[in-house]
Motif scaffolding. Structure first.
Motif, PDB file in Angstrom:
ATOM      1  N   ARG A 197       0.836  -1.206   0.000  1.00 50.40           N
ATOM      2  CA  ARG A 197       0.000   0.000   0.000  1.00 50.40           C
ATOM      3  C   ARG A 197       0.871   1.256   0.000  1.00 50.40           C
ATOM      4  NH1 ARG A 197      -3.545  -0.554   4.920  1.00 50.40           N
ATOM      5  NH2 ARG A 197      -2.038  -2.101   5.600  1.00 50.40           N
ATOM      6  N   LEU A 198       1.949   1.245   0.803  1.00 49.45           N
ATOM      7  CA  LEU A 198       2.873   2.374   0.819  1.00 49.45           C
ATOM      8  C   LEU A 198       3.528   2.562  -0.547  1.00 49.45           C
ATOM      9  CD1 LEU A 198       4.553   1.803   4.292  1.00 49.45           C
ATOM     10  CD2 LEU A 198       3.290   3.857   3.605  1.00 49.45           C
ATOM     11  N   LYS A 199       3.971   1.470  -1.136  1.00 47.97           N
ATOM     12  CA  LYS A 199       4.641   1.530  -2.437  1.00 47.97           C
ATOM     13  C   LYS A 199       3.699   2.107  -3.507  1.00 47.97           C
ATOM     14  CE  LYS A 199       7.003  -1.395  -5.813  1.00 47.97           C
ATOM     15  NZ  LYS A 199       7.415  -2.748  -6.156  1.00 47.97           N
ATOM     16  N   LEU A 200       2.468   1.626  -3.549  1.00 45.56           N
ATOM     17  CA  LEU A 200       1.502   2.111  -4.535  1.00 45.56           C
ATOM     18  C   LEU A 200       1.218   3.603  -4.367  1.00 45.56           C
ATOM     19  CD1 LEU A 200      -1.063  -0.835  -4.578  1.00 45.56           C
ATOM     20  CD2 LEU A 200       0.268  -0.009  -6.527  1.00 45.56           C
ATOM     21  N   LEU A 201       0.972   4.026  -3.136  1.00 44.62           N
ATOM     22  CA  LEU A 201       0.662   5.437  -2.904  1.00 44.62           C
ATOM     23  C   LEU A 201       1.868   6.324  -3.173  1.00 44.62           C
ATOM     24  CD1 LEU A 201      -1.732   5.583   0.145  1.00 44.62           C
ATOM     25  CD2 LEU A 201      -2.052   6.646  -2.070  1.00 44.62           C
ATOM     26  N   ARG A 202       3.047   5.891  -2.784  1.00 49.01           N
ATOM     27  CA  ARG A 202       4.250   6.693  -3.055  1.00 49.01           C
ATOM     28  C   ARG A 202       4.459   6.858  -4.552  1.00 49.01           C
ATOM     29  NH1 ARG A 202       7.491   3.953   1.892  1.00 49.01           N
ATOM     30  NH2 ARG A 202       6.912   5.521   3.450  1.00 49.01           N
ATOM     31  N   GLU A 203       4.211   5.810  -5.301  1.00 43.84           N
ATOM     32  CA  GLU A 203       4.339   5.895  -6.759  1.00 43.84           C
ATOM     33  C   GLU A 203       3.317   6.875  -7.329  1.00 43.84           C
ATOM     34  OE1 GLU A 203       5.754   5.342 -10.557  1.00 43.84           O
ATOM     35  OE2 GLU A 203       6.684   4.701  -8.684  1.00 43.84           O
ATOM     36  N   CYS A 204       2.092   6.820  -6.845  1.00 40.90           N
ATOM     37  CA  CYS A 204       1.036   7.708  -7.323  1.00 40.90           C
ATOM     38  C   CYS A 204       1.319   9.179  -6.996  1.00 40.90           C
ATOM     39  CB  CYS A 204      -0.308   7.321  -6.706  1.00 40.90           C
ATOM     40  SG  CYS A 204      -0.975   5.760  -7.291  1.00 40.90           S
ATOM     41  N   CYS A 205       1.988   9.423  -5.884  1.00 39.87           N
ATOM     42  CA  CYS A 205       2.198  10.793  -5.390  1.00 39.87           C
ATOM     43  C   CYS A 205       3.593  11.340  -5.678  1.00 39.87           C
ATOM     44  CB  CYS A 205       1.946  10.841  -3.881  1.00 39.87           C
ATOM     45  SG  CYS A 205       0.278  10.393  -3.392  1.00 39.87           S
ATOM     46  N   LYS A 206       4.425  10.579  -6.362  1.00 38.04           N
ATOM     47  CA  LYS A 206       5.840  10.940  -6.486  1.00 38.04           C
ATOM     48  C   LYS A 206       6.081  12.278  -7.182  1.00 38.04           C
ATOM     49  CE  LYS A 206       6.777   8.400 -10.742  1.00 38.04           C
ATOM     50  NZ  LYS A 206       7.475   7.273 -11.317  1.00 38.04           N
ATOM     51  N   ASN A 207       5.187  12.729  -8.029  1.00 38.36           N
ATOM     52  CA  ASN A 207       5.393  13.985  -8.755  1.00 38.36           C
ATOM     53  C   ASN A 207       4.669  15.173  -8.124  1.00 38.36           C
ATOM     54  OD1 ASN A 207       7.052  12.804 -10.762  1.00 38.36           O
ATOM     55  ND2 ASN A 207       5.224  12.017 -11.786  1.00 38.36           N
ATOM     56  N   TRP A 208       4.094  14.959  -6.951  1.00 31.39           N
ATOM     57  CA  TRP A 208       3.359  16.030  -6.291  1.00 31.39           C
ATOM     58  C   TRP A 208       4.205  16.610  -5.162  1.00 31.39           C
ATOM     59  CZ3 TRP A 208      -1.699  12.756  -5.870  1.00 31.39           C
ATOM     60  CH2 TRP A 208      -2.350  12.753  -7.107  1.00 31.39           C
ATOM     61  N   PRO A 209       4.663  17.841  -5.349  1.00 31.35           N
ATOM     62  CA  PRO A 209       5.457  18.473  -4.281  1.00 31.35           C
ATOM     63  C   PRO A 209       4.639  18.603  -2.996  1.00 31.35           C
ATOM     64  CG  PRO A 209       5.460  19.818  -6.290  1.00 31.35           C
ATOM     65  CD  PRO A 209       4.469  18.708  -6.490  1.00 31.35           C
ATOM     66  N   HIS A 210       5.324  18.541  -1.899  1.00 34.81           N
ATOM     67  CA  HIS A 210       4.731  18.758  -0.571  1.00 34.81           C
ATOM     68  C   HIS A 210       3.769  17.656  -0.135  1.00 34.81           C
ATOM     69  CE1 HIS A 210       6.576  22.633  -1.131  1.00 34.81           C
ATOM     70  NE2 HIS A 210       5.787  22.877  -2.153  1.00 34.81           N
ATOM     71  N   VAL A 211       3.819  16.493  -0.813  1.00 33.80           N
ATOM     72  CA  VAL A 211       3.007  15.341  -0.410  1.00 33.80           C
ATOM     73  C   VAL A 211       3.956  14.232   0.024  1.00 33.80           C
ATOM     74  CG1 VAL A 211       1.352  13.570  -1.123  1.00 33.80           C
ATOM     75  CG2 VAL A 211       1.132  15.910  -2.007  1.00 33.80           C
ATOM     76  N   GLU A 212       3.751  13.753   1.237  1.00 30.89           N
ATOM     77  CA  GLU A 212       4.567  12.673   1.785  1.00 30.89           C
ATOM     78  C   GLU A 212       3.642  11.525   2.162  1.00 30.89           C
ATOM     79  OE1 GLU A 212       7.811  11.950   5.363  1.00 30.89           O
ATOM     80  OE2 GLU A 212       6.427  13.644   5.513  1.00 30.89           O
ATOM     81  N   VAL A 213       4.081  10.293   1.936  1.00 30.01           N
ATOM     82  CA  VAL A 213       3.309   9.103   2.294  1.00 30.01           C
ATOM     83  C   VAL A 213       4.090   8.344   3.357  1.00 30.01           C
ATOM     84  CG1 VAL A 213       2.315   6.939   1.460  1.00 30.01           C
ATOM     85  CG2 VAL A 213       2.322   8.965  -0.035  1.00 30.01           C
ATOM     86  N   VAL A 214       3.439   8.099   4.502  1.00 32.73           N
ATOM     87  CA  VAL A 214       4.091   7.397   5.604  1.00 32.73           C
ATOM     88  C   VAL A 214       3.163   6.304   6.142  1.00 32.73           C
ATOM     89  CG1 VAL A 214       5.431   9.444   6.268  1.00 32.73           C
ATOM     90  CG2 VAL A 214       3.257   8.978   7.403  1.00 32.73           C
ATOM     91  N   GLY A 215       3.757   5.360   6.855  1.00 34.35           N
ATOM     92  CA  GLY A 215       2.979   4.317   7.510  1.00 34.35           C
ATOM     93  C   GLY A 215       2.417   4.805   8.829  1.00 34.35           C
ATOM     94  N   GLY A 216       1.233   4.343   9.155  1.00 26.70           N
ATOM     95  CA  GLY A 216       0.607   4.714  10.411  1.00 26.70           C
ATOM     96  C   GLY A 216       1.188   3.927  11.572  1.00 26.70           C
ATOM     97  N   LYS A 217       1.177   4.587  12.726  1.00 23.28           N
ATOM     98  CA  LYS A 217       1.645   3.914  13.936  1.00 23.28           C
ATOM     99  C   LYS A 217       0.924   4.503  15.135  1.00 23.28           C
ATOM    100  CE  LYS A 217       5.601   6.978  14.136  1.00 23.28           C
ATOM    101  NZ  LYS A 217       7.009   7.143  14.159  1.00 23.28           N
ATOM    102  N   GLY A 218       0.337   3.652  15.937  1.00 23.59           N
ATOM    103  CA  GLY A 218      -0.341   4.108  17.145  1.00 23.59           C
ATOM    104  C   GLY A 218      -1.591   4.914  16.855  1.00 23.59           C
ATOM    105  N   LEU A 219      -1.950   5.758  17.824  1.00 23.72           N
ATOM    106  CA  LEU A 219      -3.131   6.613  17.682  1.00 23.72           C
ATOM    107  C   LEU A 219      -2.874   7.700  16.652  1.00 23.72           C
ATOM    108  CD1 LEU A 219      -4.364   7.242  21.347  1.00 23.72           C
ATOM    109  CD2 LEU A 219      -5.478   5.878  19.575  1.00 23.72           C
TER     110      LEU A 219
END
Length: 112
Positions: free
Chosen positions: A49-71
């Motif tokens: 899921r991270l890989k797919l979203l990072r690929e989709c967002c790679k050309n959009w400045p100021h967008v970062e994709v991270v994994g969720g953790k905790g609350l």
């Protein structure tokens, strides 16, 4: 303003990407959090899921994709975001998200 867009993104859909694309124009910074929902049985692994979203967002400045953790509110505070952005498909989503927003607001000491 720095906002967070959380979701399971299993898989990322054109609707998710539409929200991300609109949000990246409206806000200075957008962090997409790929969250773990223990009530859902995922089709895709967190890594995929991270890989797919990072690929989709790679050309959009100021967008970062991270994994969720905790609350969510803890992670929002940790990364210095100011608000949580959610997509709503209909009334049932609105009812659930409204309740979650109230809880997150109180737990998050002012996180919108």
């Amino acid at each position: 303003m720095h906002v967070v867009y959380p979701g399971s993104f299993d898989p990322p859909t054109s609707g998710h990407l539409h929200v991300i694309e609109r949000a990246r124009v409206l806000f200075d910074r957008l962090t997409v959090i790929v969250a773990v929902n223990p009530d859902k049985k995922n089709w895709l692994s967190m890594k995929d899921r991270l890989k797919l979203l990072r690929e989709c967002c790679k050309n959009w400045p100021h967008v970062e994709v991270v994994g969720g953790k905790g609350l969510l509110v803890d992670q929002v505070r940790e990364i210095g975001a100011h608000a949580v952005l959610k997509g709503i498909r209909g009334q049932p989503d609105l009812d659930i998200e409204h309740q979650m927003a109230i809880v997150n607001y109180h737990l998050g000491a002012g996180v919108e």
